[in-house]
Scaffold this motif. Structure first.
Motif: not given
Length: 110
Positions: A61-77
């Motif tokens: 639900n963060v601003r620009d969530a789509n970009a954040l979720v699509s780029r998190d590719g395994g980043l630690p939480s």
């Protein structure tokens, strides 16, 4: 009633988003933000703070969530949360979480 050390905008944010607490007092430390201190002995499983899911800052639900979720590719939480906080802080007063974010320290000492 005892006065609250919570900044008025944060207290209003808690009320608006139905954040509740019991057996807890809040304190403010310069440079460290707002934190809670238990006023009673806590047992395992005790509910101290209740935060509705809609008030939680998450990767979805963060601003620009789509970009954040699509780029998190395994980043630690914790790194995803850091990016989410940075995005919302950059939004300033237009962020749904502005009053809450103002209560956090600007940085954590290492």
């Amino acid at each position: 009633a005892m006065s609250s050390p919570l900044p008025p905008p944060l207290l209003a944010w808690f009320r608006r988003h139905r954040v509740s607490w019991a057996g807890l007092r809040f304190e403010v430390a310069e440079g460290r933000g707002v934190y809670g201190v238990a006023e009673v002995d806590l047992n395992p499983g005790s509910v101290v703070v209740a935060v509705p899911k809609a008030a939680m800052l998450t990767r979805k639900n963060v601003r620009d969530a789509n970009a954040l979720v699509s780029r998190d590719g395994g980043l630690p939480s914790v790194e995803v949360l850091g990016l989410a906080i940075a995005l919302e802080r950059a939004a300033g007063k237009s962020s749904k979480w502005h009053a809450y974010l103002q209560s956090l320290p600007l940085h954590e000492p290492l």
